[in-house]
Each structure stands twice: as C-alpha cells, then as structure tokens.
Design an enzyme around this catalytic site. Structure first.
Site, PDB file in Angstrom:
ATOM      1  N   ASP A  78      -2.812   8.865  -0.056  1.00 62.02           N
ATOM      2  CA  ASP A  78      -2.284   7.585   0.421  1.00 62.02           C
ATOM      3  C   ASP A  78      -0.925   7.784   1.068  1.00 62.02           C
ATOM      4  O   ASP A  78       0.081   7.728   0.397  1.00 62.02           O
ATOM      5  CB  ASP A  78      -2.183   6.616  -0.755  1.00 62.02           C
ATOM      6  CG  ASP A  78      -1.699   5.242  -0.345  1.00 62.02           C
ATOM      7  OD1 ASP A  78      -1.705   4.943   0.868  1.00 62.02           O
ATOM      8  OD2 ASP A  78      -1.304   4.465  -1.233  1.00 62.02           O
ATOM      9  N   GLU A  96       4.703   0.822   5.453  1.00 60.21           N
ATOM     10  CA  GLU A  96       3.497   0.094   5.053  1.00 60.21           C
ATOM     11  C   GLU A  96       3.558  -0.276   3.587  1.00 60.21           C
ATOM     12  O   GLU A  96       3.146  -1.378   3.186  1.00 60.21           O
ATOM     13  CB  GLU A  96       2.260   0.953   5.334  1.00 60.21           C
ATOM     14  CG  GLU A  96       0.925   0.237   5.113  1.00 60.21           C
ATOM     15  CD  GLU A  96       0.362   0.412   3.709  1.00 60.21           C
ATOM     16  OE1 GLU A  96      -0.726  -0.141   3.433  1.00 60.21           O
ATOM     17  OE2 GLU A  96       0.984   1.094   2.878  1.00 60.21           O
TER      18      GLU A  96
END
Length: 520
Positions: free
Chosen positions: A291, A327
């Site tokens: 991730d 993000e």
C-alpha cells in the site's frame, strides 16, 4: 490506501469469456470490431520489472526512518526516483507541489480501562488527533447496540445535541461509528467540553474490527478508535473510567508533490486524456510496499513499456501517468490535481484508471463497480464501460473477478466527484476474505487480504507475485485498450454513413433524416 474501512460487494464470477472493444456489446457496429491487441504491452509489464521498483521503494524506506509518507524525506526520495525513471523513458515530468495538514503519531496510542476492572484495550489514534494523557469517566453518546440499520445508519455524535454536559471532572466521550464523518463527531465532542474521544466500530458485518481513520482536520483532544466488541464492553459498565493517551505531530502547512508525466507527442484525439494513477505515499507506520508500492510499480512499469513497446506510437489519445501524494491523508494529491484544472482542462479528461494495493498476500481480483450492479452505487457515465474492460480481460483468461464498491476510498474519488468516468483494480486491504472468495480466488478464508495493512510489516515480503502478475497485466491491458481504441469507450469516434439510396428509402417510409429533430 487511506484509513477508512470499506465493504466489498457480493462476489460474482464474471461470465463473459471473450475480449472485445470496450463499447457496449449492444452496439451493432462496435460488436463487429476486432479485439484490441494489447499483448506487446502486457508481455512487457513483467513481475520482475515491478519487483525492481518495489525493492527500490523498500531501500528508500530503509534509509528514511522506515516509511515513505508524504511530508517526510522518504516520500521526497520516492518521488525523485519515480521522476527520474519517467524522464529516462522519454516523458516530460512535472512535480506539482501543494501544502497539506500533516499528522503522524510520535508514540503509539494507549487506552486502559481503569475502573471497575483494570485492563489494556487495543487502540490506535486517528489521523489529526490531538495529543494528551486523559483519565476520566466514560460517557456513552447516543449508542445503538446492536445497530438496527445498515452500515452508516447510526447517528451517534453527529449533532451537538447528542452530548450531555460533561461536568467539571475529566470526561471521555464514547461514540459509535455511523452516519457522519469521524471529524464531525470529534469536533462536536470537543465543543461540548469533553477531554478525549473513543470511537468504536459500528457493529454490522464488516464493521467489527479495530477502527482506524482520519478526522480530516486537526482537533485539540486525543481521539482513538477501538473495535465494536471493546466499545460495547465499555458501554455496558456504568461508571467506567479510562486512560486515553496520544502523542502526535501536526503541521498545517507541510509541503509535498504529485508526479505527473506526459509524452511530448500529439495523438489523433488530443482532447481525450486518459489519466492513469496510483498513490505514491505510505503511512508513517511503515514502508507501504503493498500500500501502495504495488500500484506505483505497476503504473511506472506500464509507463516504461508504453514507450519501449512502441504502443505510444499507435495511441489514439494521450495517456498521462500520475503518482499522487498525500493519499493517506484523504486523497489530497488527487483532489489538488482535479481542483487545479480549469473547466476546459477537466472536460478533456476522458477517463481515470486507478491502481491501489494490487499485490495483497491473501488477494482477490476486485474491479471497481462502474455500473453499480452489486450495490447500486454506479460511477459516472462511462465507468460501466471501463469495468467491462477489466472483467472481459479476466474472463478471457478464466480468472474470477468480483466488483468492489465506488466508496471514494482511493484516488479515483475526486475524479468521479467531477463526473469523470473511472475504474481500476484492488486486491483487498484489512477486510477479511470470505469462504466464497477463497473458493473463487484461492487463499485463506477468515484472514485479512493484507494482515500487514498500515503496519511496519508492509514490506518487501508482504507481496504476492501471483497478484502483481495477474493484476499488473490487467492494468496494462486497460491502458492499452483506452489508448489504442479507434472508436473509444462508446464507439462514437466513427459513425456509420447512410447511403443516398437508404436515405431516400427512409424518407419514403416517413422517417426523418439522421439528426432531424422530431416535432411530435
């Protein structure tokens, strides 16, 4: 992928066993079109190529306090590496700088029940939590146990009137996840005079585990999350007291960048830009190799092979490769990009493809549900056609895929809010794989797709090469289809001509000529 829990739609096996151009199969002209050949591009995007990038990202994290978070040196080094690779591949690279509210834990959050029974409770501080060490009485806030509606139905803490006056002694608000943002709940508690906040998961299927998330903006008191089980246990002990500890750093004006790459060449449809993106940042807790190192590696390798395989020379529309910053703090890089565009520039974005976490160890092949068939939450017009590009690709290879909701959890969110069609892939995060999913995709039921999600162990050992092989190729295929298709997503680049003989026959039959408005 940012800290917010998601629910995966019901798993279905894709039924179509062929690859076709992405326009609706009902279009008689489009159905006759030959499949778009993306084989050179998909063959070029290899597991080894993606692993090279992942290893480099791991080295960068190792040299920078174990992370690649936006606002910290590891992210800057990651952005420099990606930019250098894109320039070598022939791209014109722009670093788009913006400021954001930075937050990180300086020490692990702690939560202990002090009375009536002493015990430690698993917890985590929310992004933008304030610092503090508070011992006080627990006050339940408009809880619904068990929840009586679907996910997001509980209104605990959503209005100022939910909070009774706390009194003069330190008080801790116990709030249930539900209908409004975590930040709204925390701000209401602080305004009412509470000294700390515990938010526990809501309780429905998929909303049971330890709750982590972001408040969106800073608050001045400690805010921590717990599981539904622990929240219920606290609520059922009248007079319970707890100790809440959080130590955080917050900077309202931290700088970071997006990395955006374009090829300096023209295409036939220059006003139809395909934006292919992945977020480059990790959380501060770990190196973020799954991730979102995996999405980054796939997009970077696709960009390299897009020029190397000469796919770009045949492109009908431009492809822009983007690597988003911040993000994990709320899709801030993607929002900054979309918000910075003029209306004319925004109107030229043909589609957004997003790849976030495509190498989960206990992976599934999730496709963003563009048509809303699983939960009714469809993307903007055109998203259904993008979904078909992926499902048809997997079906051709006799690989199961399943829809996952457009829940705004990743960087496609700002694009779909602007009405831009979007799609992409996801292999699962902290959610638990079901027996049905294990039967379709393999792996282990009852275990998270990624047990290292947002943790230190999300390192180079936390990646499935099988996942990045299958999903990386599907990502490359989607870029190839959208770039190379002469008719585009909707089959409207070429229109069938009506012969004079047919037009005369239409008029004799009383029909209007093409494009003539009916009067009744």
């Amino acid at each position: 992928m940012r800290r917010a829990l998601y629910s995966t739609a019901a798993v279905i096996l894709t039924g179509s066993l062929f690859v076709a151009a992405p326009a609706d199969a009902g279009n008689k002209h489009q159905s006759k079109a030959k499949p778009i050949d993306t084989s050179k591009l998909t063959r070029g995007v290899t597991v080894n190529g993606q692993l090279k990038t992942l290893r480099q990202l791991q080295v960068i994290a190792n040299r920078n306090d174990g992370n690649r978070a936006s606002g910290l040196p590891g992210y800057d080094a990651s952005a420099a590496y990606v930019a250098s690779q894109l320039k070598k591949a022939g791209y014109k690279v722009k670093k788009q700088t913006f400021t954001f509210a930075f937050s990180r834990d300086l020490a692990p959050a702690e939560l202990q029940q002090v009375t009536p029974t002493a015990r430690d409770i698993e917890t985590a501080a929310f992004d933008y939590s304030g610092s503090g060490d508070v011992t006080g009485a627990v006050t339940p806030i408009k809880l619904v146990i068990p929840p009586t509606g679907g996910p997001g139905s509980t209104t605990s803490g959503c209005t100022p009137g939910d909070f009774p006056a706390p009194g003069s002694a330190p008080s801790v608000a116990l709030i249930q996840r539900g209908a409004c943002d975590f930040g709204v709940k925390a701000a209401n508690a602080q305004a009412a005079g509470y000294d700390a906040v515990i938010i526990f998961n809501e309780g429905q299927e998929g909303r049971q585990e330890l709750l982590t998330g972001t408040l969106g903006t800073p608050v001045g008191i400690p805010v921590v999350g717990v599981s539904y089980e622990d929240g219920v246990a606290l609520s059922q002990q009248p007079g319970a007291t707890v100790r809440v500890f959080a130590s955080t750093e917050v900077d309202l004006n931290r700088r970071t960048t997006n990395v955006i790459a374009d090829l300096p060449r023209k295409t036939k449809n220059q006003d139809q830009v395909v934006v292919v993106g992945a977020h480059l940042d990790s959380v501060a807790e770990g190196p973020g190799i799954n991730d979102n190192g995996t999405g980054t590696a796939a997009v970077l390798e696709i960009a390299k092979q897009y020029t190397k395989t000469r796919t770009a020379k045949k492109a009908q529309r431009p492809v822009r490769f983007a690597f988003w910053g911040a993000e994990e703090k709320g899709l801030l890089g993607a929002y900054h990009y979309v918000d910075s565009l003029t209306d004319t520039q925004r109107g030229k974005i043909y589609a957004n493809l997003n790849f976030d976490m495509i190498g989960s160890p206990n992976f599934a092949r999730f496709v963003y549900d563009g048509d809303g068939s699983s939960d009714g939450n469809a993307g903007p017009a055109g998203s259904a056609e993008i979904e078909k590009v992926f499902t048809r690709y997997f079906a051709k290879r006799k690989l199961a895929s399943a829809p996952t909701s457009f829940d705004g959890r990743s960087d496609y969110g700002p694009f779909i809010e602007a009405g831009i069609p979007a799609g992409g892939l996801f292999s699962g995060a902290e959610g638990v794989k079901t027996p049905a999913e294990a039967k379709l995709f393999g792996g282990t039921a009852g275990v998270a797709y990624d047990v290292c999600y947002h943790q230190t162990c999300d390192d180079i050992t936390n990646v499935s090469t099988r996942a990045i092989d299958q999903l990386g190729d599907a990502a490359a295929h989607s870029v190839g289809v959208l770039a190379l298709s002469k008719k585009g997503l909707y089959g409207d680049q070429r229109r069938a001509k009506v012969s004079g003989k047919k037009l005369a026959a239409m008029k004799r039959a009383g029909d209007r000529s093409p494009g003539h408005a009916l009067t009744r």
